[in-house]
Design an enzyme around this catalytic site. Structure first.
Site, short mmCIF file in Angstrom:
data_model
loop_
_atom_site.label_atom_id
_atom_site.label_comp_id
_atom_site.label_asym_id
_atom_site.label_seq_id
_atom_site.Cartn_x
_atom_site.Cartn_y
_atom_site.Cartn_z
CG HIS A 1 -1.96 -1.06 1.23
ND1 HIS A 1 -3.28 -0.87 0.86
CD2 HIS A 1 -1.88 -2.36 1.59
CE1 HIS A 1 -3.95 -2.00 0.99
NE2 HIS A 1 -3.12 -2.92 1.43
CG ASN B 1 -8.16 -4.25 1.32
OD1 ASN B 1 -7.42 -3.28 1.50
ND2 ASN B 1 -7.72 -5.49 1.32
#
Ligand code: HEM
Length: 507
Positions: A62, A135
């Site tokens: 990420h 997510n």
């Protein structure tokens, strides 16, 4: 908030880091006009030395992202579910920061890459910070957390070529068929959202919402984008990756500057422990809770977004982790990487610091901003400057009785792993969604060199739907294959709390 620290019009003089004014920022002290530099020129040394230390480790996953600030507002009463202070009173607002991200790419990679998106939220409640590290997909690739670093390695660069490698990626997927549900979502157009803010967010895991009397329920949190989940087709996403790799950052920033504030409605899906005992797939309705609005861009990206440290273990009284092994492993992993990435006092950085006072026995360490003054650093009976303890509710959590021998257990694949993917492919996706899915998979799987890997993955697709597998085989010009043979669903070890087997609607 850090954004309020510096104003554009504060009449600041140009200074060294110790605040001493410097008249000529570009001038270095030399002997004469052309001569060697002088070590006594602190301004120059200060500048270079700080510059040399500007980079911190990027997130191991990420790394590329965008973020903004705003608020959470409670719109519905859920005191029957949890005693968390955030949910006590309708209308209650809490300052919130969100960071969106792709997963596999480096911090300079393209925002439109095919990848799940991270959706990390920090809600500053009056009982401490609540992080929802979500997510944009309701399921995940794995349910044995020991697989995570292997899996991520296969999404990143090959150790020798330093290239992303389709063989590596599909070698992993084809050996780990429990990833199939996430793969079908990822290779649908959901895998390329149109910007960071036009998408839904999902807790994936269940958490427990707990009342002061000890009663609790399993909860999945869903955030539904009020503007809908917008996606890009593969060709547009590919073009944007070249033309404007920062497409998502730009869209988010400009939406907020133009006062088109992105917003989400927050829902919970609840399941009692008794319902979990018989769990297969029930339809658990979405119950509205509140909304989240992003209405403020960061003033300084590094301070307010890059240094933000989100963790599923940053939770507050009234919310607890479930026993989901993947969640349990994440509880450790995030603060551990924060200490590495930001230092041991990462919680004291302005973006991470709770709005309530922190009173505990943690002291000192690099980067201490808040020393907790003269408060004793042990449980003192002699100092008046001590802390109060929250009243302790001595309640047991029913249905939470764990006993057994320590063992390394690997969950086996059964027919259960294919039921929801099959439902997604045959019932949820439209004809055009299915065509895009097949093309998107063919683009990626077609780049694989190994015929063995291709055949192994096609067998997994065939276990979902023979027609899907055959269409992909045809598109990449290889023979069709028979479905992977797996144990019956009756042999599945029930994983009531796990992201791999949750009951969610992807629509
Ligand atoms: C075993 C499973 C997992 C492990 C070990 C893991 C580990 C990590 C690590 C080490 C980071 C970097 C954090 C940082 O540097 O601040 C990260 C980021 C992140 N993870 Fe996971 N992860 C896992 C699964 C998941 C799942 C299932 C979700 C969502 C449901 C998720 C959502 C995120 C998000 C949103 C970020 C970015 C946070 C940010 O923007 O700072 N991860 N993960």
């Amino acid at each position: 908030m850090p954004s309020k620290q510096v104003t554009n019009n504060d009449n600041a003089l140009y200074t060294t880091s110790n605040g001493a004014p410097v008249a000529r920022p570009y001038a270095a002290e030399k002997i004469g006009v052309h001569g060697p530099l002088l070590l006594q020129d602190f301004h120059h040394i200060d500048l270079l030395a700080h510059f040399n230390r500007e980079r911190i480790p990027e997130r191991v996953v990420h790394a590329k992202g965008a973020g903004a600030h705003g608020y959470f507002e409670l719109t519905h009463d859920i005191t029957d579910l949890t005693s968390a202070s955030l949910f006590k009173k309708i209308g209650n607002r809490a300052r919130t920061t969100i960071r969106f991200s792709t997963v596999g790419g480096e911090s300079g990679s393209a925002d439109t890459a095919r990848d799940p998106r991270g959706f990390a939220i920090k809600i500053r409640t009056d009982d401490g910070n609540l992080d929802w590290v979500f997510n944009n997909t309701p399921v995940f690739f794995l349910r044995d957390p020991a697989k995570f670093p292997h899996f991520i390695h296969t999404q990143k660069r090959d150790p020798q070529t330093h290239l992303k490698d389709a063989d590596m990626t599909w070698d992993y997927f084809s050996q780990n068929p429990e990833s199939i549900h996430q793969i079908l979502i990822l290779y649908s157009d959901r895998g390329t959202p149109d910007g960071y803010h036009n998408m839904h967010g999902y807790s994936g895991h269940t958490f427990k919402f707990v009342r002061d009397d000890g009663e609790w329920v399993y909860v999945q949190v869903h955030l539904r984008a009020d503007g809908g989940f917008k996606t890009l087709d593969s060709a547009t996403a590919g073009r944007l990756a070249g033309e404007n790799p920062d497409y998502g950052i730009q869209k988010l920033f400009e939406a907020i500057e133009n006062k088109q504030y992105p917003s989400w409605t927050v829902y919970v899906q609840t399941m009692t422990p008794e319902q979990a005992e018989q769990f297969r797939y029930n339809d658990f309705p979405l119950r509205p809770v509140g909304k989240i609005v992003l209405d403020e861009n960061p003033q300084n990206y590094f301070a307010e977004i890059e240094q933000a440290a989100f963790s599923p273990s940053h939770i507050v009284p009234g919310i607890e982790p479930s026993a989901d092994p993947v969640l349990q492993s994440r509880l450790f992993s995030y603060p551990d990487t924060h200490r590495h990435r930001l230092g041991v006092n990462y919680q004291q950085l302005p973006v991470n610091a709770p709005v309530v006072p922190v009173a505990n026995f943690q002291r000192d360490g690099a980067g201490t901003f808040v020393s907790q003054g003269a408060r004793p650093n042990y449980q003192s009976t002699i100092s008046s400057l001590t802390y109060r303890s929250k009243p302790y509710a001595d309640t047991e959590h029913k249905h939470e009785l764990w006993a057994g021998h320590a063992r390394a257990h690997l969950h086996e694949i059964t027919e259960l792993d294919f039921e929801q993917p099959r439902n997604l492919y045959t019932k949820v996706l439209s004809q055009s969604d299915r065509e895009h899915l097949i093309n998107n998979i063919a683009e990626a799987l077609g780049a694989v060199k190994s015929t063995e890997i291709k055949a192994r993955q096609l067998a997994i697709f065939a276990a979902v739907d023979q027609g899907l597998s055959d269409a992909i085989a045809k598109a990449i010009g290889v023979p069709t294959v028979q479905p992977l043979v797996v144990a019956s669903a009756d042999e599945a070890v029930p994983l009531k709390t796990n992201v791999g087997q949750t009951t969610v609607k992807v629509a």
